[in-house]
Design a protein around this motif. Structure first.
Motif, PDB file in Angstrom:
ATOM      1  N   ALA A 107      -6.192   4.850 -10.671  1.00 18.16           N
ATOM      2  CA  ALA A 107      -5.712   4.396  -9.322  1.00 18.16           C
ATOM      3  C   ALA A 107      -7.113   3.890  -8.661  1.00 18.16           C
ATOM      4  O   ALA A 107      -8.451   4.973  -8.399  1.00 18.16           O
ATOM      5  CB  ALA A 107      -4.772   5.049  -8.352  1.00 18.16           C
ATOM      6  N   LEU A 108      -7.602   2.651  -7.702  1.00 19.97           N
ATOM      7  CA  LEU A 108      -8.259   2.498  -7.274  1.00 19.97           C
ATOM      8  C   LEU A 108      -7.555   1.827  -6.627  1.00 19.97           C
ATOM      9  O   LEU A 108      -7.686   0.331  -6.330  1.00 19.97           O
ATOM     10  CB  LEU A 108      -9.395   1.304  -7.955  1.00 19.97           C
ATOM     11  CG  LEU A 108     -10.481   0.755  -7.612  1.00 19.97           C
ATOM     12  CD1 LEU A 108     -11.603   2.501  -7.406  1.00 19.97           C
ATOM     13  CD2 LEU A 108     -11.002  -0.357  -8.597  1.00 19.97           C
ATOM     14  N   ILE A 109      -7.149   2.131  -4.759  1.00 23.99           N
ATOM     15  CA  ILE A 109      -6.358   1.871  -4.074  1.00 23.99           C
ATOM     16  C   ILE A 109      -6.922   1.889  -2.980  1.00 23.99           C
ATOM     17  O   ILE A 109      -6.348   1.275  -1.614  1.00 23.99           O
ATOM     18  CB  ILE A 109      -4.921   2.520  -3.904  1.00 23.99           C
ATOM     19  CG1 ILE A 109      -5.048   3.910  -3.199  1.00 23.99           C
ATOM     20  CG2 ILE A 109      -4.084   2.685  -5.125  1.00 23.99           C
ATOM     21  CD1 ILE A 109      -3.866   4.786  -3.515  1.00 23.99           C
ATOM     22  N   GLU A 110      -8.587   2.805  -2.809  1.00 22.12           N
ATOM     23  CA  GLU A 110      -9.089   2.347  -0.920  1.00 22.12           C
ATOM     24  C   GLU A 110     -10.546   2.743  -1.718  1.00 22.12           C
ATOM     25  O   GLU A 110     -10.467   3.637  -2.506  1.00 22.12           O
ATOM     26  CB  GLU A 110      -8.778   4.039  -0.301  1.00 22.12           C
ATOM     27  CG  GLU A 110      -6.902   3.665   0.003  1.00 22.12           C
ATOM     28  CD  GLU A 110      -6.790   4.715   0.797  1.00 22.12           C
ATOM     29  OE1 GLU A 110      -8.083   5.410   1.681  1.00 22.12           O
ATOM     30  OE2 GLU A 110      -5.852   5.390   1.273  1.00 22.12           O
ATOM     31  N   SER A 170       0.593  -1.018  -0.036  1.00 24.63           N
ATOM     32  CA  SER A 170       0.117  -0.355  -0.081  1.00 24.63           C
ATOM     33  C   SER A 170       0.801   0.927  -0.298  1.00 24.63           C
ATOM     34  O   SER A 170       0.329   2.322  -0.447  1.00 24.63           O
ATOM     35  CB  SER A 170      -1.121  -0.280   0.965  1.00 24.63           C
ATOM     36  OG  SER A 170      -1.657  -1.037   1.237  1.00 24.63           O
ATOM     37  N   THR A 171       1.883   1.449   0.579  1.00 20.88           N
ATOM     38  CA  THR A 171       2.725   2.551   0.861  1.00 20.88           C
ATOM     39  C   THR A 171       3.141   2.719  -0.188  1.00 20.88           C
ATOM     40  O   THR A 171       3.957   3.610  -1.535  1.00 20.88           O
ATOM     41  CB  THR A 171       4.084   2.094   1.411  1.00 20.88           C
ATOM     42  OG1 THR A 171       3.281   1.533   3.507  1.00 20.88           O
ATOM     43  CG2 THR A 171       4.826   3.205   1.759  1.00 20.88           C
ATOM     44  N   LEU A 172       3.871   1.641  -1.350  1.00 19.37           N
ATOM     45  CA  LEU A 172       4.133   2.000  -2.894  1.00 19.37           C
ATOM     46  C   LEU A 172       3.467   1.899  -3.897  1.00 19.37           C
ATOM     47  O   LEU A 172       4.028   3.224  -4.134  1.00 19.37           O
ATOM     48  CB  LEU A 172       5.250   0.799  -3.124  1.00 19.37           C
ATOM     49  CG  LEU A 172       5.413   0.092  -4.844  1.00 19.37           C
ATOM     50  CD1 LEU A 172       6.562   1.250  -4.546  1.00 19.37           C
ATOM     51  CD2 LEU A 172       6.150  -0.756  -4.591  1.00 19.37           C
ATOM     52  N   LEU A 173       2.330   1.962  -3.403  1.00 20.00           N
ATOM     53  CA  LEU A 173       1.105   2.155  -4.766  1.00 20.00           C
ATOM     54  C   LEU A 173       0.707   3.913  -4.410  1.00 20.00           C
ATOM     55  O   LEU A 173       0.609   4.455  -5.246  1.00 20.00           O
ATOM     56  CB  LEU A 173       0.008   1.364  -4.393  1.00 20.00           C
ATOM     57  CG  LEU A 173      -0.541  -0.374  -5.028  1.00 20.00           C
ATOM     58  CD1 LEU A 173      -1.890  -0.741  -4.877  1.00 20.00           C
ATOM     59  CD2 LEU A 173       0.436  -0.300  -5.827  1.00 20.00           C
ATOM     60  N   GLY A 203       1.412   8.976  -6.019  1.00 17.90           N
ATOM     61  CA  GLY A 203       1.309  10.932  -5.677  1.00 17.90           C
ATOM     62  C   GLY A 203       0.427  11.312  -4.666  1.00 17.90           C
ATOM     63  O   GLY A 203       0.658  12.266  -3.776  1.00 17.90           O
ATOM     64  N   LEU A 204       0.324   9.947  -3.457  1.00 19.05           N
ATOM     65  CA  LEU A 204      -0.490  10.538  -2.435  1.00 19.05           C
ATOM     66  C   LEU A 204       0.843  10.801  -1.190  1.00 19.05           C
ATOM     67  O   LEU A 204       0.482  11.656   0.053  1.00 19.05           O
ATOM     68  CB  LEU A 204      -1.202   9.456  -1.516  1.00 19.05           C
ATOM     69  CG  LEU A 204      -1.992   8.829  -2.762  1.00 19.05           C
ATOM     70  CD1 LEU A 204      -3.299   7.810  -1.902  1.00 19.05           C
ATOM     71  CD2 LEU A 204      -3.793  10.068  -2.965  1.00 19.05           C
ATOM     72  N   ILE A 205       1.602  10.454  -1.228  1.00 21.43           N
ATOM     73  CA  ILE A 205       2.902  10.226  -0.322  1.00 21.43           C
ATOM     74  C   ILE A 205       4.487  10.770  -1.025  1.00 21.43           C
ATOM     75  O   ILE A 205       4.278  10.057  -2.179  1.00 21.43           O
ATOM     76  CB  ILE A 205       3.179   9.139   0.670  1.00 21.43           C
ATOM     77  CG1 ILE A 205       2.961   7.817   0.012  1.00 21.43           C
ATOM     78  CG2 ILE A 205       1.835   9.151   1.774  1.00 21.43           C
ATOM     79  CD1 ILE A 205       3.725   7.041   0.855  1.00 21.43           C
TER      80      ILE A 205
END
Length: 412
Positions: free
Chosen positions: A106-109, A81-84, A89-91
């Motif tokens: 992106a569909l990550i959350e 999740s950190t890598l995604l 561009g979230l972190i």
């Protein structure tokens, strides 16, 4: 569609990517102030861990071209999740570089990117605009998005009233139907029903003609179906980065030896010993997995303490794959073996040719009473995981069962 059309072009390039976090909030805030005041970012000290810090992602490298799907796998907390979030561009990373060309979906959350007070239709336009599409382009895709999400009746209802499955359907429909250059999908597809998951996987296969996909899942059959590259993360580091998807999946499973078991029965039969033999030689049962060769013969031997109160009984060995699915059974009654011995009893069962596919399995055993009318009676003994095995030497294919037979070629 984006102007990027070169099939061999690298759309995602990750170089030496690292990100660290602090386990303590107060310490993390103090480090942040120190870094801000000292201008430490980008210095050599960034590569060193301070007290209470840990690497969430450490020195990750890969390239992804159009038409490629990267399966990103690993246990919970491995850094996926950190890598995604860095890729999306979230972190920001602490070290390394990410280069992404083209539009990114992106569909990550679950529900991320949706405004809960807006309707599904309004959120489609919002998400499309974030992806960089004009209103005219979104108009041309609107009906296809609604139809794919199967939300015709609810598209003008506020998203805050959507179920988790409805949010996933809408989120994936927007990301997939707008056809971004790079599509990032986290485990959120697991929320949807099985029919929609199959629909999504089919759609991802279609998108691979023009899109680079990063797919995160704990469901290895899904990864095996669509990925052509794989990265296995463990404690933030890549322990497998390969185009050999099957090898990566096998290493993933080997990280999780299944030691869970259920032992039951009415106590009239007790297990004293279990061994696997090849060529009259007991295999080393102290290893993590007992390695068995594909298409070879083996003997399974049970040593039991059988009460004199038992009646006729039969034995069943079950073979359970890595996804906890029972893929094969070996019943004594099918071989016309019904037992009635009492006391200390040895029971051997010979498998003429082990045709399980390559990979890891657990063997379970059940010993059941047989009633006079042929019905199944009491369970005398049950162990859901009597032994873990690793089947090796399969010439080709990775399905749970490998069929062998005669082939013929006739020229017409």
């Amino acid at each position: 569609m984006s102007n990027i059309q070169h099939n061999n072009e690298v759309l995602v390039k990750v170089e030496g990517l690292s990100k660290k976090f602090c386990k303590d909030l107060k310490t993390s805030l103090w480090y942040g102030v120190k870094d801000l005041l000292s201008g430490i970012r980008g210095s050599q000290e960034e590569s060193q861990l301070r007290a209470k810090e840990f690497w969430a992602v450490k020195d990750i490298n890969f390239e992804l071209r159009r038409g490629e799907c990267l399966g990103l796998i690993g246990h919970n907390g491995a850094g996926k999740s950190t890598l995604l979030k860095i890729l999306n561009g979230l972190i920001n990373p602490d070290a390394g570089k990410v280069t992404i060309r083209g539009r990114v979906g992106a569909l990550i959350e679950l529900g991320a990117g949706f405004n809960p007070i807006l309707t599904g239709r309004e959120n489609i336009y919002n998400n499309g605009a974030v992806l960089g599409f004009s209103r005219k382009e979104i108009d041309s895709k609107l009906e296809a998005i609604i139809a794919f999400a199967e939300l015709d009746e609810f598209i003008d209802m506020p998203v805050q009233h959507y179920s988790s499955g409805m949010k996933v359907r809408l989120g994936f429909a927007v990301a997939a139907q707008m056809e971004p250059d790079v599509l990032i999908i986290d485990e959120v597809l697991a929320v949807g029903d099985v029919g929609f998951r199959m629909k999504c996987l089919t759609r991802i296969g279609e998108l691979l003609k023009t899109t680079a996909v990063i797919f995160v899942s704990h469901t290895m059959p899904q990864v095996a179906r669509i990925a052509n590259k794989i990265i296995l993360l463990k404690h933030g580091e890549s322990i497998e980065n390969s185009v050999n998807v099957s090898s990566g999946i096998e290493k993933y499973y080997n990280e999780f030896q299944n030691t869970d078991k259920i032992i039951g029965g009415n106590g009239l039969i007790k297990l004293k010993e279990f061994n696997i033999y090849k060529d009259n030689r007991a295999l080393n049962n102290n290893e993590k997995f007992v390695s068995l060769e594909f298409n070879k013969s083996y003997v399974l031997r049970l040593k039991l303490n059988v009460s004199h109160e038992t009646r006729d009984y039969f034995v069943n060995f079950s073979f359970i794959d890595k996804d906890a699915k029972q893929v094969a059974n070996f019943y004594s009654v099918i071989s016309n073996n019904i037992f009635n011995e009492k006391g200390i009893v040895d029971i051997t069962a010979k498998i003429d040719n082990l045709i399980l596919g390559q990979g890891t399995y657990t063997i379970g055993v059940a010993i059941n009473e047989i009633k006079t009318n042929g019905a199944r009676g009491d369970i005398y003994y049950y162990d859901s995981n009597i032994k873990s095995i690793n089947v090796v030497g399969v010439p080709t294919g990775h399905s749970p069962i490998q069929f062998y037979g005669d082939w013929d070629l006739n020229k017409i």
